[in-house]
Design a protein around this motif. Structure first.
Motif, PDB file in Angstrom:
ATOM      1  N   THR A 184       0.933  -1.201  -0.108  1.00 16.67           N
ATOM      2  CA  THR A 184       0.012  -0.172  -0.099  1.00 16.67           C
ATOM      3  C   THR A 184       0.865   1.327  -0.047  1.00 16.67           C
ATOM      4  O   THR A 184       1.907   1.162   0.515  1.00 16.67           O
ATOM      5  CB  THR A 184      -0.856  -0.014   1.280  1.00 16.67           C
ATOM      6  OG1 THR A 184      -0.082  -0.177   2.376  1.00 16.67           O
ATOM      7  CG2 THR A 184      -1.746  -1.074   1.203  1.00 16.67           C
ATOM      8  N   PRO A 185       0.418   2.422  -0.650  1.00 17.47           N
ATOM      9  CA  PRO A 185       1.113   3.598  -0.587  1.00 17.47           C
ATOM     10  C   PRO A 185       1.674   3.977   1.010  1.00 17.47           C
ATOM     11  O   PRO A 185       2.730   4.685   1.246  1.00 17.47           O
ATOM     12  CB  PRO A 185       0.507   4.660  -1.174  1.00 17.47           C
ATOM     13  CG  PRO A 185      -0.754   3.931  -1.583  1.00 17.47           C
ATOM     14  CD  PRO A 185      -0.604   2.464  -1.366  1.00 17.47           C
ATOM     15  N   SER A 186       0.784   3.792   1.729  1.00 20.04           N
ATOM     16  CA  SER A 186       1.103   4.257   3.091  1.00 20.04           C
ATOM     17  C   SER A 186       2.085   3.313   3.777  1.00 20.04           C
ATOM     18  O   SER A 186       2.966   3.985   4.490  1.00 20.04           O
ATOM     19  CB  SER A 186      -0.506   4.413   4.169  1.00 20.04           C
ATOM     20  OG  SER A 186      -0.688   3.168   3.985  1.00 20.04           O
ATOM     21  N   TYR A 187       2.130   2.144   3.274  1.00 29.15           N
ATOM     22  CA  TYR A 187       3.387   1.185   3.805  1.00 29.15           C
ATOM     23  C   TYR A 187       4.555   1.521   3.025  1.00 29.15           C
ATOM     24  O   TYR A 187       5.454   1.830   3.872  1.00 29.15           O
ATOM     25  CB  TYR A 187       2.709  -0.393   3.733  1.00 29.15           C
ATOM     26  CG  TYR A 187       3.653  -1.079   4.558  1.00 29.15           C
ATOM     27  CD1 TYR A 187       4.265  -0.682   5.746  1.00 29.15           C
ATOM     28  CD2 TYR A 187       4.261  -2.257   4.150  1.00 29.15           C
ATOM     29  CE1 TYR A 187       5.096  -1.647   6.692  1.00 29.15           C
ATOM     30  CE2 TYR A 187       5.265  -3.178   4.687  1.00 29.15           C
ATOM     31  CZ  TYR A 187       5.581  -2.656   6.006  1.00 29.15           C
ATOM     32  OH  TYR A 187       6.564  -3.490   6.703  1.00 29.15           O
ATOM     33  N   GLY A 210       7.643   1.032  -8.054  1.00 28.54           N
ATOM     34  CA  GLY A 210       6.607   0.386  -6.677  1.00 28.54           C
ATOM     35  C   GLY A 210       5.374   0.261  -7.599  1.00 28.54           C
ATOM     36  O   GLY A 210       5.232   1.239  -8.241  1.00 28.54           O
ATOM     37  N   ILE A 211       4.861  -0.756  -6.977  1.00 27.33           N
ATOM     38  CA  ILE A 211       3.127  -0.593  -7.432  1.00 27.33           C
ATOM     39  C   ILE A 211       2.393  -0.644  -6.150  1.00 27.33           C
ATOM     40  O   ILE A 211       2.511  -1.602  -5.473  1.00 27.33           O
ATOM     41  CB  ILE A 211       3.056  -2.298  -8.235  1.00 27.33           C
ATOM     42  CG1 ILE A 211       3.997  -2.058  -9.368  1.00 27.33           C
ATOM     43  CG2 ILE A 211       1.777  -2.185  -8.599  1.00 27.33           C
ATOM     44  CD1 ILE A 211       4.251  -3.435 -10.321  1.00 27.33           C
ATOM     45  N   PHE A 212       1.668   0.337  -6.161  1.00 29.86           N
ATOM     46  CA  PHE A 212       1.133   0.758  -4.694  1.00 29.86           C
ATOM     47  C   PHE A 212      -0.208   0.927  -5.001  1.00 29.86           C
ATOM     48  O   PHE A 212      -0.873   1.874  -6.026  1.00 29.86           O
ATOM     49  CB  PHE A 212       1.864   1.993  -4.427  1.00 29.86           C
ATOM     50  CG  PHE A 212       3.282   1.881  -4.262  1.00 29.86           C
ATOM     51  CD1 PHE A 212       3.802   0.873  -3.230  1.00 29.86           C
ATOM     52  CD2 PHE A 212       4.050   2.903  -4.614  1.00 29.86           C
ATOM     53  CE1 PHE A 212       5.188   0.627  -3.426  1.00 29.86           C
ATOM     54  CE2 PHE A 212       5.508   2.770  -4.390  1.00 29.86           C
ATOM     55  CZ  PHE A 212       6.034   1.680  -3.941  1.00 29.86           C
ATOM     56  N   GLY A 213      -1.261   0.448  -4.437  1.00 31.73           N
ATOM     57  CA  GLY A 213      -2.659   0.714  -4.612  1.00 31.73           C
ATOM     58  C   GLY A 213      -3.396   0.021  -3.026  1.00 31.73           C
ATOM     59  O   GLY A 213      -2.770  -0.246  -2.126  1.00 31.73           O
ATOM     60  N   ALA A 214      -4.637  -0.081  -3.198  1.00 37.06           N
ATOM     61  CA  ALA A 214      -5.669  -0.618  -2.425  1.00 37.06           C
ATOM     62  C   ALA A 214      -6.223   0.467  -1.547  1.00 37.06           C
ATOM     63  O   ALA A 214      -6.717   0.097  -0.623  1.00 37.06           O
ATOM     64  CB  ALA A 214      -4.857  -1.645  -1.486  1.00 37.06           C
ATOM     65  N   GLU A 215      -5.568   1.713  -1.667  1.00 37.87           N
ATOM     66  CA  GLU A 215      -6.288   2.635  -0.720  1.00 37.87           C
ATOM     67  C   GLU A 215      -5.968   4.113  -1.445  1.00 37.87           C
ATOM     68  O   GLU A 215      -5.085   4.156  -2.532  1.00 37.87           O
ATOM     69  CB  GLU A 215      -5.425   2.994   0.522  1.00 37.87           C
ATOM     70  CG  GLU A 215      -4.008   3.055   0.427  1.00 37.87           C
ATOM     71  CD  GLU A 215      -3.328   3.081   1.783  1.00 37.87           C
ATOM     72  OE1 GLU A 215      -3.946   2.777   2.869  1.00 37.87           O
ATOM     73  OE2 GLU A 215      -1.933   3.504   1.689  1.00 37.87           O
ATOM     74  N   PRO A 216      -6.634   5.175  -1.218  1.00 36.29           N
ATOM     75  CA  PRO A 216      -6.577   6.466  -1.906  1.00 36.29           C
ATOM     76  C   PRO A 216      -5.224   7.097  -1.594  1.00 36.29           C
ATOM     77  O   PRO A 216      -4.633   6.839  -0.584  1.00 36.29           O
ATOM     78  CB  PRO A 216      -7.708   7.391  -1.490  1.00 36.29           C
ATOM     79  CG  PRO A 216      -8.522   6.469  -0.789  1.00 36.29           C
ATOM     80  CD  PRO A 216      -7.706   5.361  -0.487  1.00 36.29           C
ATOM     81  N   TRP A 217      -4.482   7.783  -2.774  1.00 36.83           N
ATOM     82  CA  TRP A 217      -3.244   8.476  -2.336  1.00 36.83           C
ATOM     83  C   TRP A 217      -3.206   9.573  -3.362  1.00 36.83           C
ATOM     84  O   TRP A 217      -3.657   9.335  -4.506  1.00 36.83           O
ATOM     85  CB  TRP A 217      -1.947   7.357  -2.430  1.00 36.83           C
ATOM     86  CG  TRP A 217      -1.762   6.642  -3.490  1.00 36.83           C
ATOM     87  CD1 TRP A 217      -2.578   5.804  -4.125  1.00 36.83           C
ATOM     88  CD2 TRP A 217      -0.601   6.430  -4.239  1.00 36.83           C
ATOM     89  NE1 TRP A 217      -1.965   5.044  -5.094  1.00 36.83           N
ATOM     90  CE2 TRP A 217      -0.798   5.329  -5.378  1.00 36.83           C
ATOM     91  CE3 TRP A 217       0.532   6.963  -4.008  1.00 36.83           C
ATOM     92  CZ2 TRP A 217       0.209   4.974  -6.175  1.00 36.83           C
ATOM     93  CZ3 TRP A 217       1.747   6.535  -4.906  1.00 36.83           C
ATOM     94  CH2 TRP A 217       1.550   5.531  -6.035  1.00 36.83           C
TER      95      TRP A 217
END
Ligand code: DLL
Length: 436
Positions: A184-187, A210-217
């Motif tokens: 996730t982007p927060s992680y 990096g492939i980041f998702g699952a939450e808004p950013w």
């Protein structure tokens, strides 16, 4: 460098050929659902429809919508369209309230899902030479299993780390020379922070993407992560109901996420009226699966608000692009009558030079909504004088008022006082709901 694709013929298919393929698949999918999934059949019958009414994608609008409640109400097996003996996997949503939604997969469905994730990995430049560190959660959550499967399909060396134990993540990342990070982007932001604390510079790691998702950013958060990890950061979107991550992914052009349209038909609707809106309009994203077997979806309302873009993309992929979800229609906060999205608050914080460590608390006092934003200071900012901190609070409150149109009380708090997230970050605590 030449663009590489996992399934070039499909990913770059001419739009007319793609539409013909979608029509052919839709007709079959509707027939499958009608014959094998009684709740869908009932919904179609209520609208006076039979599969004969759906001759191609131009008839999609005739079909009834399906919502999360429909899926929950039929828990656990109701929307299943294949015998359990043909299913090989379940995954489930992380819902905190009500019954969870269970998604079922046949081997064909798992393959289709992993192909989508493989497309996402190759779109950011992944090859079999890469070392992919997957630190999305494994288990019922789709993040870990989805990217893991995609990474295998590309032939990358896959590190199935799951989330948490950040020191070990970093040790493996350095020792095994990970080149692509998935979480996730927060992680990702937290890993960047931890790397710095351990004395590493961004150029010390071998990561390239990096492939980041699952939450808004936000875009601001993207720049922050890119700087702290020394990488290019790409977005990936998906939801358990459709299969998981990989429904849409960003390519190197980074002008929105390509929706895997050979598997998922996308529509944008007005969330109030259900009316289908033309491309380019902002509205709720609705998905119809085209070839899922065990858990097909017809016109599933995601609640995610976004815009579709069909203009040609520099990467050569022809599939439509979706914007970053601009919040969910059910995540929007109404504070003193004004619509506020958490992403607006994040944009202000990051553009004012704060790290993405914050929490939004909404409450009600004397019949009036209150909005408090807790923002962590960096160790350098924390050593400022009291008057400098007060000035910061004032300037942030002014920027927030300009963005939101309403006032927020800003609390600048000590470094490390806001809990870090290893999965999806909990940014908003709405205490008003607790009183209802
Ligand atoms: O979050 C699947 C996923 C895993 C996507 C890993 C990307 C990477 P759910 O837990 O069912 O599935 O949550 C789905 O998360 O409706 C959106 O509101 C939100 N979401 C997912 N990706 C993004 C994104 C996974 N890139 C819900 N940007 C969706 C913003 C996202 N929101």
């Amino acid at each position: 460098m030449e663009e590489r694709y996992y399934q070039k013929e499909i990913e770059t298919m001419a739009p007319e050929a793609l539409r013909a393929l979608q029509s052919e698949k839709l007709v079959k999918q509707v027939k499958h659902v009608w014959e094998n999934c009684p709740p869908y059949r009932k919904k179609m019958e209520e609208k006076g429809l039979t599969p004969d009414d759906i001759k191609g994608i131009e008839d999609l609008h005739k079909l009834p919508f399906v919502t999360k409640s429909d899926l929950r109400d039929t828990y656990p097996y109701g929307m299943l369209a294949k015998p359990l003996s043909e299913c090989v996997r379940i995954q489930s949503t992380s819902g905190t309230t009500g019954k969870r939604v269970i998604a079922y997969y046949t081997q064909h469905d798992v393959d289709l899902w992993e192909d989508c994730c493989a497309r996402a990995i190759m779109a950011v430049g992944g090859t079999k030479e890469d070392v992919v560190q997957v630190c999305y959660g494994y288990g019922l959550f789709t993040g870990g299993p989805g990217l893991n499967g995609g990474s295998h399909k590309v032939g990358c060396l896959t590190l199935p780390m799951s989330s948490g134990n950040t020191e070990r993540q970093i040790q493996f990342m350095m020792d095994l020379k990970s080149t692509i990070l998935c979480c996730t982007p927060s992680y990702a932001a937290y890993i960047g922070e931890a790397l710095k604390e351990m004395g590493y510079k961004p150029q010390d790691n071998c990561l390239k993407a990096g492939i980041f998702g699952a939450e808004p950013w936000t875009e601001e958060m993207r720049h922050d992560i890119e700087k702290s990890l020394g990488i290019k950061a790409f977005d990936i979107y998906g939801l358990t109901e459709t299969s998981g991550p990989g429904v849409a992914f960003e390519c190197k052009a980074q002008k929105g996420m390509h929706i895997n349209e050979d598997h998922f038909l996308a529509e944008i609707i007005d969330p109030e009226t259900g009316e289908v809106l033309p491309d380019g309009s902002r509205g709720e994203l609705v998905f119809t699966s085209l070839d899922k077997e065990a858990f097909p979806l017809l016109r599933y309302r995601t609640r995610d608000i976004c815009v579709l873009d069909r203009t040609p993309c520099a990467c050569g992929r022809t599939h439509v692009r979706m914007s970053k979800p601009m919040g969910r229609s059910d995540d929007m906060m109404i504070i003193r009558g004004v619509n506020v999205f958490p992403s607006q608050i994040e944009t202000v914080l990051l553009s004012e030079g704060y790290a993405p460590n914050y929490q939004i608390v909404v409450d009600r006092a004397k019949n009036n909504d209150t909005l408090d934003v807790y923002v962590e200071l960096s160790p350098e900012q924390f050593s400022d004088t009291v008057s400098a901190v007060t000035a910061r609070e004032k300037s942030l409150a002014a920027a927030m008022r300009t963005m939101l149109g309403i006032g927020a009380v800003i609390h600048l708090v000590a470094p490390k006082s806001i809990a870090r997230s290893e999965g999806k970050a909990v940014r908003v605590v709405d205490k008003r709901k607790l009183h209802d």
